[in-house]
Design a protein around this motif. Structure first.
Motif, PDB file in Angstrom:
ATOM      1  N   GLY A   3      24.409  47.543  30.787  1.00 46.75           N
ATOM      2  CA  GLY A   3      25.624  47.948  31.477  1.00 46.75           C
ATOM      3  C   GLY A   3      26.848  47.852  30.589  1.00 46.75           C
ATOM      4  N   VAL A   4      27.980  48.170  31.197  1.00 45.80           N
ATOM      5  CA  VAL A   4      29.215  48.328  30.429  1.00 45.80           C
ATOM      6  C   VAL A   4      30.029  47.046  30.320  1.00 45.80           C
ATOM      7  CG1 VAL A   4      30.591  49.042  32.430  1.00 45.80           C
ATOM      8  CG2 VAL A   4      31.225  49.845  30.156  1.00 45.80           C
ATOM      9  N   TYR A   5      29.810  46.086  31.216  1.00 42.43           N
ATOM     10  CA  TYR A   5      30.712  44.934  31.276  1.00 42.43           C
ATOM     11  C   TYR A   5      30.720  44.141  29.970  1.00 42.43           C
ATOM     12  CZ  TYR A   5      33.052  40.726  32.963  1.00 42.43           C
ATOM     13  OH  TYR A   5      33.928  39.674  33.119  1.00 42.43           O
ATOM     14  N   SER A   6      29.535  43.749  29.468  1.00 45.92           N
ATOM     15  CA  SER A   6      29.509  42.902  28.275  1.00 45.92           C
ATOM     16  C   SER A   6      30.068  43.636  27.063  1.00 45.92           C
ATOM     17  CB  SER A   6      28.090  42.399  27.993  1.00 45.92           C
ATOM     18  OG  SER A   6      27.220  43.455  27.641  1.00 45.92           O
ATOM     19  N   SER A   7      29.784  44.926  26.940  1.00 43.50           N
ATOM     20  CA  SER A   7      30.314  45.667  25.788  1.00 43.50           C
ATOM     21  C   SER A   7      31.831  45.801  25.875  1.00 43.50           C
ATOM     22  CB  SER A   7      29.654  47.044  25.677  1.00 43.50           C
ATOM     23  OG  SER A   7      29.840  47.810  26.851  1.00 43.50           O
ATOM     24  N   SER A   8      32.367  45.947  27.085  1.00 40.73           N
ATOM     25  CA  SER A   8      33.823  46.025  27.218  1.00 40.73           C
ATOM     26  C   SER A   8      34.469  44.685  26.904  1.00 40.73           C
ATOM     27  CB  SER A   8      34.216  46.503  28.626  1.00 40.73           C
ATOM     28  OG  SER A   8      33.975  45.512  29.609  1.00 40.73           O
ATOM     29  N   LYS A   9      33.831  43.587  27.300  1.00 42.90           N
ATOM     30  CA  LYS A   9      34.389  42.265  27.005  1.00 42.90           C
ATOM     31  C   LYS A   9      34.269  41.929  25.520  1.00 42.90           C
ATOM     32  CE  LYS A   9      36.040  40.817  30.918  1.00 42.90           C
ATOM     33  NZ  LYS A   9      37.470  40.481  31.055  1.00 42.90           N
ATOM     34  N   ALA A  10      33.201  42.409  24.867  1.00 37.93           N
ATOM     35  CA  ALA A  10      33.092  42.221  23.424  1.00 37.93           C
ATOM     36  C   ALA A  10      34.215  42.963  22.709  1.00 37.93           C
ATOM     37  CB  ALA A  10      31.729  42.705  22.941  1.00 37.93           C
ATOM     38  N   ALA A  11      34.511  44.174  23.177  1.00 35.69           N
ATOM     39  CA  ALA A  11      35.604  44.947  22.587  1.00 35.69           C
ATOM     40  C   ALA A  11      36.946  44.253  22.814  1.00 35.69           C
ATOM     41  CB  ALA A  11      35.620  46.354  23.174  1.00 35.69           C
ATOM     42  N   PHE A  12      37.136  43.708  24.005  1.00 38.13           N
ATOM     43  CA  PHE A  12      38.388  43.020  24.329  1.00 38.13           C
ATOM     44  C   PHE A  12      38.559  41.777  23.458  1.00 38.13           C
ATOM     45  CE2 PHE A  12      40.911  40.929  28.048  1.00 38.13           C
ATOM     46  CZ  PHE A  12      42.096  41.141  27.367  1.00 38.13           C
ATOM     47  N   TRP A  13      37.463  41.052  23.231  1.00 38.66           N
ATOM     48  CA  TRP A  13      37.509  39.864  22.369  1.00 38.66           C
ATOM     49  C   TRP A  13      37.946  40.243  20.956  1.00 38.66           C
ATOM     50  CZ3 TRP A  13      32.984  37.804  19.221  1.00 38.66           C
ATOM     51  CH2 TRP A  13      33.321  36.599  18.592  1.00 38.66           C
ATOM     52  N   GLY A  14      37.342  41.307  20.416  1.00 36.57           N
ATOM     53  CA  GLY A  14      37.736  41.755  19.088  1.00 36.57           C
ATOM     54  C   GLY A  14      39.189  42.174  19.039  1.00 36.57           C
ATOM     55  N   THR A  71      40.249  49.751  31.989  1.00 32.77           N
ATOM     56  CA  THR A  71      40.720  48.560  32.705  1.00 32.77           C
ATOM     57  C   THR A  71      40.561  47.291  31.880  1.00 32.77           C
ATOM     58  OG1 THR A  71      40.147  49.583  34.825  1.00 32.77           O
ATOM     59  CG2 THR A  71      40.426  47.188  34.801  1.00 32.77           C
ATOM     60  N   ASN A  72      39.417  47.139  31.219  1.00 33.07           N
ATOM     61  CA  ASN A  72      39.098  45.885  30.542  1.00 33.07           C
ATOM     62  C   ASN A  72      39.578  45.813  29.099  1.00 33.07           C
ATOM     63  OD1 ASN A  72      37.789  45.366  32.917  1.00 33.07           O
ATOM     64  ND2 ASN A  72      35.738  45.236  32.065  1.00 33.07           N
ATOM     65  N   VAL A  73      39.880  46.948  28.483  1.00 30.04           N
ATOM     66  CA  VAL A  73      40.249  46.957  27.067  1.00 30.04           C
ATOM     67  C   VAL A  73      41.599  47.639  26.831  1.00 30.04           C
ATOM     68  CG1 VAL A  73      39.534  47.595  24.728  1.00 30.04           C
ATOM     69  CG2 VAL A  73      37.795  47.009  26.445  1.00 30.04           C
ATOM     70  N   PHE A  74      41.689  48.915  27.154  1.00 30.48           N
ATOM     71  CA  PHE A  74      42.899  49.659  26.815  1.00 30.48           C
ATOM     72  C   PHE A  74      44.093  49.269  27.687  1.00 30.48           C
ATOM     73  CE2 PHE A  74      39.505  52.416  25.158  1.00 30.48           C
ATOM     74  CZ  PHE A  74      39.900  52.454  23.838  1.00 30.48           C
ATOM     75  N   GLY A  75      43.837  48.927  28.944  1.00 27.48           N
ATOM     76  CA  GLY A  75      44.927  48.446  29.795  1.00 27.48           C
ATOM     77  C   GLY A  75      45.572  47.190  29.237  1.00 27.48           C
ATOM     78  N   GLY A 128      40.259  42.821  35.681  1.00 28.04           N
ATOM     79  CA  GLY A 128      39.049  43.371  35.088  1.00 28.04           C
ATOM     80  C   GLY A 128      38.112  43.874  36.164  1.00 28.04           C
ATOM     81  N   ILE A 129      37.195  44.749  35.767  1.00 25.72           N
ATOM     82  CA  ILE A 129      36.176  45.262  36.685  1.00 25.72           C
ATOM     83  C   ILE A 129      34.816  45.155  36.015  1.00 25.72           C
ATOM     84  CG2 ILE A 129      37.741  46.785  37.935  1.00 25.72           C
ATOM     85  CD1 ILE A 129      36.734  49.108  36.242  1.00 25.72           C
ATOM     86  N   VAL A 145      50.353  35.160  25.027  1.00 24.33           N
ATOM     87  CA  VAL A 145      49.458  36.093  25.705  1.00 24.33           C
ATOM     88  C   VAL A 145      48.148  35.369  25.967  1.00 24.33           C
ATOM     89  CG1 VAL A 145      48.127  38.234  25.502  1.00 24.33           C
ATOM     90  CG2 VAL A 145      50.468  38.127  24.602  1.00 24.33           C
ATOM     91  N   VAL A 146      47.645  35.459  27.192  1.00 23.41           N
ATOM     92  CA  VAL A 146      46.349  34.891  27.546  1.00 23.41           C
ATOM     93  C   VAL A 146      45.424  36.037  27.923  1.00 23.41           C
ATOM     94  CG1 VAL A 146      45.090  33.320  29.064  1.00 23.41           C
ATOM     95  CG2 VAL A 146      47.460  32.800  28.411  1.00 23.41           C
ATOM     96  N   ASP A 147      44.341  36.194  27.174  1.00 21.38           N
ATOM     97  CA  ASP A 147      43.369  37.245  27.443  1.00 21.38           C
ATOM     98  C   ASP A 147      42.096  36.640  28.026  1.00 21.38           C
ATOM     99  OD1 ASP A 147      45.034  39.251  26.564  1.00 21.38           O
ATOM    100  OD2 ASP A 147      44.112  39.414  24.573  1.00 21.38           O
ATOM    101  N   ILE A 148      41.684  37.162  29.181  1.00 18.15           N
ATOM    102  CA  ILE A 148      40.525  36.627  29.876  1.00 18.15           C
ATOM    103  C   ILE A 148      39.276  37.387  29.458  1.00 18.15           C
ATOM    104  CG2 ILE A 148      39.505  36.140  32.126  1.00 18.15           C
ATOM    105  CD1 ILE A 148      42.038  34.506  31.365  1.00 18.15           C
ATOM    106  N   HIS A 149      38.411  36.691  28.711  1.00 15.21           N
ATOM    107  CA  HIS A 149      37.170  37.269  28.219  1.00 15.21           C
ATOM    108  C   HIS A 149      35.995  36.790  29.079  1.00 15.21           C
ATOM    109  CE1 HIS A 149      39.515  38.748  24.982  1.00 15.21           C
ATOM    110  NE2 HIS A 149      39.757  37.562  24.452  1.00 15.21           N
ATOM    111  N   SER A 150      34.876  36.542  28.444  1.00  9.81           N
ATOM    112  CA  SER A 150      33.676  36.136  29.145  1.00  9.81           C
ATOM    113  C   SER A 150      32.696  35.586  28.120  1.00  9.81           C
ATOM    114  CB  SER A 150      33.041  37.344  29.860  1.00  9.81           C
ATOM    115  OG  SER A 150      31.734  37.060  30.311  1.00  9.81           O
ATOM    116  N   VAL A 151      31.758  34.763  28.585  1.00  7.69           N
ATOM    117  CA  VAL A 151      30.657  34.377  27.699  1.00  7.69           C
ATOM    118  C   VAL A 151      29.882  35.612  27.251  1.00  7.69           C
ATOM    119  CG1 VAL A 151      28.977  34.012  29.553  1.00  7.69           C
ATOM    120  CG2 VAL A 151      28.761  32.710  27.421  1.00  7.69           C
ATOM    121  N   LEU A 152      29.961  36.679  28.048  1.00  5.98           N
ATOM    122  CA  LEU A 152      29.286  37.928  27.693  1.00  5.98           C
ATOM    123  C   LEU A 152      30.036  38.711  26.616  1.00  5.98           C
ATOM    124  CD1 LEU A 152      28.041  39.138  31.190  1.00  5.98           C
ATOM    125  CD2 LEU A 152      26.818  37.825  29.455  1.00  5.98           C
TER     126      LEU A 152
END
Length: 229
Positions: free
Chosen positions: A138-149, A100-104, A79-80, A124-131
């Protein structure tokens, strides 16, 4: 999902947390670990098989899937952080963060799902964030929210083939990615990796890997039930 005799592929393997996943998987008895990363590293262990992989490169993902047909556990760790403003940040870099954080990770799961199914289901283990749950500029929290979904939906789709899907959430970890952050509590990478792998072996679907994340998640649960104070 037990790691003994498993074959694990870890993306972002040369990062601070990635190295812990590689080492701790081996300590738990993994037969082989594919260490996938954008840069080379001498692992000094014949059980570690380096793979050059940029998760934002579909061709590289296809090559990794072709080379690692024996994988039973996929760890989407790469992730970035990306630009700190959605309004003024370079839009190309914002798109790259989502790549990198979602589509990859999505492309990796699509590529390895048939492999996992053929090898008994796996995980499968997906690494998310409290964010994933808390918006920040910024883009990080929104990308991690998308990845969580995305993870939550993939869990439903992969259930039919017997693949465990674990979403992992945590706050700051003491890695090079957070080296510029001063005055914040940071967990040790080995502790975070241990908690995540414990949850994997326990058959969990989600893990809150530090006290900060447990507190935030409990607060959000209280909010939805009307008891948040």
């Amino acid at each position: 999902m037990k790691l003994e005799n498993s074959v694990v592929l870890v993306t972002g393997a040369t990062g601070g947390l990635g190295q812990e996943f590689v080492g701790q998987a081996l300590e738990r008895g993994a037969a082989k670990v594919y260490a996938a990363a954008r840069r080379d590293r001498d692992w000094g262990d014949p059980r570690v098989v380096p793979i050059r992989l940029d998760v934002a490169d579909p061709a590289a993902i296809d090559a990794a899937a072709a080379a690692a047909r024996d994988v039973t556990v996929l760890v989407n760790n790469a992730g970035i952080s990306g630009p700190r403003s959605l309004l003024s940040g370079d839009l190309r870099e914002i798109r790259q963060t989502f790549e990198t954080n979602v589509f990859g990770p999505l492309e990796l799961v699509r590529a390895f799902a048939p492999i996992l199914a053929g090898n008994g289901g796996g995980a499968v283990v997906d690494i998310h964030s409290v964010l994933s749950w808390l918006a920040t500029p910024g883009v990080y929290s929104s990308s991690k929210a998308a990845f969580w979904g995305l993870t939550n939906s993939l869990r439903l789709e992969l259930a039919a083939q017997g693949t465990q899907v674990l979403g992992a959430h945590f706050a700051y970890v003491d890695t090079p990615m957070t080296a510029h952050l001063d005055g914040v509590d940071k967990s040790a990478p080995d502790d975070i990796a241990r908690r995540i792998l414990d949850a994997l072996e326990a058959g969990s679907s989600e893990v809150f890997a530090d006290a900060t994340t447990e507190s935030v998640r409990a607060g959000l649960a209280g909010l939805t039930s009307g008891t948040f104070a």
